[in-house]
Scaffold this motif. Structure first.
Motif, PDB file in Angstrom:
ATOM      1  N   LEU A 212       1.073  -1.065  -0.003  1.00  0.00           N
ATOM      2  CA  LEU A 212       0.031  -0.051  -0.070  1.00  0.00           C
ATOM      3  C   LEU A 212       0.784   1.252   0.013  1.00  0.00           C
ATOM      4  O   LEU A 212       0.465   2.128  -0.848  1.00  0.00           O
ATOM      5  N   LYS A 213       1.969   1.265   0.849  1.00  0.00           N
ATOM      6  CA  LYS A 213       2.742   2.278   0.767  1.00  0.00           C
ATOM      7  C   LYS A 213       3.612   2.870  -0.598  1.00  0.00           C
ATOM      8  O   LYS A 213       3.508   3.917  -0.994  1.00  0.00           O
ATOM      9  N   THR A 214       3.872   1.735  -1.169  1.00  0.00           N
ATOM     10  CA  THR A 214       4.379   1.816  -2.664  1.00  0.00           C
ATOM     11  C   THR A 214       3.197   2.533  -3.374  1.00  0.00           C
ATOM     12  O   THR A 214       3.540   3.413  -4.375  1.00  0.00           O
ATOM     13  N   LYS A 215       1.993   2.195  -3.435  1.00  0.00           N
ATOM     14  CA  LYS A 215       1.106   2.892  -4.122  1.00  0.00           C
ATOM     15  C   LYS A 215       1.063   4.499  -4.026  1.00  0.00           C
ATOM     16  O   LYS A 215       0.960   5.305  -4.715  1.00  0.00           O
ATOM     17  N   LEU A 216       1.065   4.943  -2.661  1.00  0.00           N
ATOM     18  CA  LEU A 216       1.185   6.233  -2.175  1.00  0.00           C
ATOM     19  C   LEU A 216       2.599   6.770  -2.848  1.00  0.00           C
ATOM     20  O   LEU A 216       2.539   7.931  -3.411  1.00  0.00           O
ATOM     21  N   GLU A 217       3.640   6.305  -2.785  1.00  0.00           N
ATOM     22  CA  GLU A 217       4.963   6.797  -3.198  1.00  0.00           C
ATOM     23  C   GLU A 217       4.830   6.905  -4.768  1.00  0.00           C
ATOM     24  O   GLU A 217       5.466   7.816  -5.395  1.00  0.00           O
ATOM     25  N   GLN A 218       4.286   5.880  -5.438  1.00  0.00           N
ATOM     26  CA  GLN A 218       4.302   6.143  -6.787  1.00  0.00           C
ATOM     27  C   GLN A 218       2.985   7.007  -7.290  1.00  0.00           C
ATOM     28  O   GLN A 218       2.812   6.889  -8.520  1.00  0.00           O
ATOM     29  N   ASP A 219       2.251   7.629  -6.524  1.00  0.00           N
ATOM     30  CA  ASP A 219       1.020   8.300  -6.759  1.00  0.00           C
ATOM     31  C   ASP A 219       0.163   7.612  -7.878  1.00  0.00           C
ATOM     32  O   ASP A 219      -0.502   8.055  -8.740  1.00  0.00           O
ATOM     33  N   ASP A 220       0.217   6.340  -7.429  1.00  0.00           N
ATOM     34  CA  ASP A 220      -0.976   5.343  -8.033  1.00  0.00           C
ATOM     35  C   ASP A 220      -2.347   5.527  -7.519  1.00  0.00           C
ATOM     36  O   ASP A 220      -2.791   4.318  -6.603  1.00  0.00           O
ATOM     37  N   VAL A 221      -3.051   6.741  -7.948  1.00  0.00           N
ATOM     38  CA  VAL A 221      -4.345   6.588  -7.430  1.00  0.00           C
ATOM     39  C   VAL A 221      -5.388   5.438  -7.647  1.00  0.00           C
ATOM     40  O   VAL A 221      -6.055   4.934  -6.523  1.00  0.00           O
ATOM     41  N   GLU A 222      -5.175   4.974  -8.899  1.00  0.00           N
ATOM     42  CA  GLU A 222      -6.061   3.828  -8.967  1.00  0.00           C
ATOM     43  C   GLU A 222      -5.855   2.581  -8.277  1.00  0.00           C
ATOM     44  O   GLU A 222      -6.490   1.829  -7.795  1.00  0.00           O
ATOM     45  N   GLY A 223      -4.357   2.444  -8.175  1.00  0.00           N
ATOM     46  CA  GLY A 223      -3.897   1.262  -7.523  1.00  0.00           C
ATOM     47  C   GLY A 223      -4.562   1.215  -6.050  1.00  0.00           C
ATOM     48  O   GLY A 223      -4.718   0.395  -5.429  1.00  0.00           O
ATOM     49  N   LEU A 224      -4.285   2.476  -5.297  1.00  0.00           N
ATOM     50  CA  LEU A 224      -4.817   2.552  -3.972  1.00  0.00           C
ATOM     51  C   LEU A 224      -6.208   2.267  -3.894  1.00  0.00           C
ATOM     52  O   LEU A 224      -6.596   1.511  -3.181  1.00  0.00           O
ATOM     53  N   LYS A 225      -6.906   2.963  -4.924  1.00  0.00           N
ATOM     54  CA  LYS A 225      -8.478   2.595  -5.010  1.00  0.00           C
ATOM     55  C   LYS A 225      -8.888   0.964  -5.194  1.00  0.00           C
ATOM     56  O   LYS A 225      -9.719   0.598  -4.271  1.00  0.00           O
ATOM     57  N   GLU A 226      -7.987   0.308  -5.880  1.00  0.00           N
ATOM     58  CA  GLU A 226      -8.454  -1.102  -5.585  1.00  0.00           C
ATOM     59  C   GLU A 226      -8.169  -1.713  -4.582  1.00  0.00           C
ATOM     60  O   GLU A 226      -8.658  -2.678  -4.215  1.00  0.00           O
ATOM     61  N   LEU A 227      -7.262  -1.412  -3.897  1.00  0.00           N
ATOM     62  CA  LEU A 227      -6.959  -1.988  -2.434  1.00  0.00           C
ATOM     63  C   LEU A 227      -8.077  -1.612  -1.505  1.00  0.00           C
ATOM     64  O   LEU A 227      -8.361  -2.473  -0.821  1.00  0.00           O
ATOM     65  N   PHE A 228      -8.409  -0.421  -1.667  1.00  0.00           N
ATOM     66  CA  PHE A 228      -9.599   0.064  -0.869  1.00  0.00           C
ATOM     67  C   PHE A 228     -11.127  -0.843  -0.953  1.00  0.00           C
ATOM     68  O   PHE A 228     -11.733  -1.405  -0.244  1.00  0.00           O
ATOM     69  N   ILE A 229     -11.048  -1.154  -2.525  1.00  0.00           N
ATOM     70  CA  ILE A 229     -12.319  -1.801  -2.843  1.00  0.00           C
ATOM     71  C   ILE A 229     -12.182  -3.359  -2.561  1.00  0.00           C
ATOM     72  O   ILE A 229     -13.214  -3.911  -1.780  1.00  0.00           O
ATOM     73  N   GLN A 230     -11.057  -3.940  -2.746  1.00  0.00           N
ATOM     74  CA  GLN A 230     -10.822  -5.290  -2.076  1.00  0.00           C
ATOM     75  C   GLN A 230     -11.105  -5.276  -0.809  1.00  0.00           C
ATOM     76  O   GLN A 230     -11.611  -6.305  -0.384  1.00  0.00           O
ATOM     77  N   SER A 231     -10.588  -4.417   0.209  1.00  0.00           N
ATOM     78  CA  SER A 231     -10.779  -4.591   1.509  1.00  0.00           C
ATOM     79  C   SER A 231     -12.035  -4.625   1.793  1.00  0.00           C
ATOM     80  O   SER A 231     -12.597  -4.920   2.771  1.00  0.00           O
ATOM     81  N   THR A 232     -12.642  -3.566   1.366  1.00  0.00           N
ATOM     82  CA  THR A 232     -14.525  -3.404   1.600  1.00  0.00           C
ATOM     83  C   THR A 232     -15.091  -4.567   1.132  1.00  0.00           C
ATOM     84  O   THR A 232     -15.948  -4.994   1.820  1.00  0.00           O
ATOM     85  N   ILE A 233     -14.870  -5.063   0.047  1.00  0.00           N
ATOM     86  CA  ILE A 233     -15.655  -6.395  -0.412  1.00  0.00           C
ATOM     87  C   ILE A 233     -15.272  -7.525   0.516  1.00  0.00           C
ATOM     88  O   ILE A 233     -16.105  -8.219   1.030  1.00  0.00           O
ATOM     89  N   ARG A 234     -13.971  -7.765   1.025  1.00  0.00           N
ATOM     90  CA  ARG A 234     -13.849  -8.776   1.958  1.00  0.00           C
ATOM     91  C   ARG A 234     -14.302  -8.566   3.262  1.00  0.00           C
ATOM     92  O   ARG A 234     -15.022  -9.522   3.982  1.00  0.00           O
ATOM     93  N   ARG A 235     -14.329  -7.318   3.840  1.00  0.00           N
ATOM     94  CA  ARG A 235     -14.726  -6.912   5.152  1.00  0.00           C
ATOM     95  C   ARG A 235     -16.361  -7.330   5.282  1.00  0.00           C
ATOM     96  O   ARG A 235     -16.972  -7.834   6.283  1.00  0.00           O
ATOM     97  N   LYS A 236     -16.974  -6.918   4.071  1.00  0.00           N
ATOM     98  CA  LYS A 236     -18.500  -7.084   4.381  1.00  0.00           C
ATOM     99  C   LYS A 236     -18.910  -8.642   4.332  1.00  0.00           C
ATOM    100  O   LYS A 236     -19.806  -8.680   4.882  1.00  0.00           O
TER     101      LYS A 236
END
Lengths: 282, 282
Positions: free
Chosen positions: B254-278
């Motif tokens: 996740l930190k790498t996504k921040l460092e690389q300014d990878d907005v879409e990559g970060l969003k994908e991590l959030f979407i995955q965690s949201t789906i799993r947590r549900k």
């Protein structure tokens, strides 16, 4: 002092905007709202959360004494830049953004001389969004942070303090935008990084039947609005990366105790965390 | 089948032992207890949590049909090794340990031929300890895990299932000791590592006034019994170190996504965690 006939305008009628409207109406104030979704406006009017609302109405902006942007941070900057030309002379403006440095500076640098924007952050929320879940009770155990700059007046700070009191916030504090962003980097953003990463560590959904309260508590915030939170993270990237590094260092320190069979060293970490956590009990 | 005149003996009258006693008594069973602390015995008798108790009484061991060690894991092994000579022929034994591989093997390898030890783990608890906080309601939303080995009979497994039903556990599952320890390494131990390490990341106690529910939820389990948990961690060291490594890898991803300014990559991590947590919502 916030006069009884102050006309509030909420821009962006989501969970926070809607909860603000609800609390202000409950205290007898006139509250209008602007939102891109007509359904949100309709819902809020039907449930007496706002007086008037519209997907777009210049008059609502022209009539407002106190404008609160409940929009996302970057959108807040854009909205104030675009619509300040319609605002009443000396209107008072604030926001609800979870990051401050960049946002406050951008707004204050482009604002008309007679308008005052003083930033604030209601540290409250839910895992759901939208005016349908509005509930001003979320503020009653929450912190309200005011983040003034050298461009703000003492009157503005006093106004926001009164505003927070009206809404029933438990704690009201004043921080610089820099202090604020450092604080939320640890208290709020790092906790979300941890919850998201724990949820994404391998695919452990087959373990659902074995999980207890501690796992659920730890991952509750892994259900996250990806658009809002990616914006918040990137606007506070420097602080957040430093907090992640510090946390990973600490977790690897604990791992070293395990690897070295250092029982006493591990116990010391547990004793320290126990003492510290007790100070956070309500 | 657990007969109505079964005599239970709880060894170690702490939070779990005490809560077991309470639930068994509530269901009409005879329950005795042994604990090193006379105050715990007195308290339990006064509050009708047990029938008889003692800091040490051979008769209580001799009379017991069903013995539950509520002691820490290593102490459970020692206690069974030392006192099995007094036990009634064909007595049934279990434990409450949060780790299984090492413990189960050690007990079964030294046990008299006529005794049967089948391990189990009630996944319940509180952030406090001692019989004073005993409350069998903690089992009603909890999992009961039975971890039989090749040395166990089907009768023993059926007995533990019935035992868990009597106490009102929501879910009863069967896992091998290996599966169990891998599962708790992730679901329980890694979560404690995270809470402890977050609490120990710098000294952030000055931030107490700004913390909200998410930080409190995440660190609740950082108040931790250092003696019990250091034992649990070292007995499951291999699994736990692997889980820590996987988690740290994910957080750095996740930190790498921040460092690389990878907005879409970060969003994908959030979407995955949201789906799993549900899937973990109750």
């Amino acid at each position: 002092m916030i006069k009884k006939d102050t006309r509030f305008l909420i821009v962006g009628l989501g969970l926070i905007g809607g909860s603000y409207a609800m609390g202000l109406k409950r205290n007898g104030f006139h509250v209008d709202a602007i939102d891109i979704n007509q359904l949100s406006i309709d819902y809020a009017k039907e449930h007496d959360i706002i007086d008037e609302g519209s997907t777009f109405a210049i008059e609502l902006i022209q009539n407002a004494d106190f404008i609160i942007s409940g929009l996302y941070p970057n959108m807040t900057v854009e909205w104030y830049a675009t619509y300040q030309k319609y605002m009443k002379p000396h209107a008072f403006l604030t926001d609800v953004s979870g990051v401050k440095r960049n946002i406050v500076e951008r707004i204050q640098s482009i604002l008309r001389e007679d308008l005052e924007f003083c930033a604030s952050h209601p540290m409250a929320g839910k895992e759901v969004s939208g005016v349908k879940y509005a509930d001003d009770a979320i503020f009653h155990i929450a912190n309200f942070i005011i983040t003034p700059t050298a461009k703000n007046t003492q009157t503005a700070i006093a106004t926001l303090k009164e505003f927070a009191s009206i809404l029933g916030f438990t704690n009201i504090s004043i921080l610089t935008p820099e202090e604020h962003d450092e604080m939320v980097g640890f208290v709020s953003q790092l906790t979300h990084v941890i919850a998201v990463s724990l949820m994404n560590t391998n695919d452990n959904t087959h373990l659902v039947e074995y999980t207890g309260d501690s796992f659920r508590d730890l991952t509750r915030i892994a259900k996250i609005n990806e658009n809002l939170w990616s914006e918040l993270f990137f606007l506070n990237k420097d602080n957040l990366i430093r907090e992640i590094d510090d946390f990973v260092k600490e977790i690897n320190h604990l791992k070293t105790k395990l690897e070295q069979d250092d029982v006493e060293g591990l116990k010391e970490l547990f004793i320290q965390s126990t003492i510290r956590r007790k100070r956070f009990d309500r």
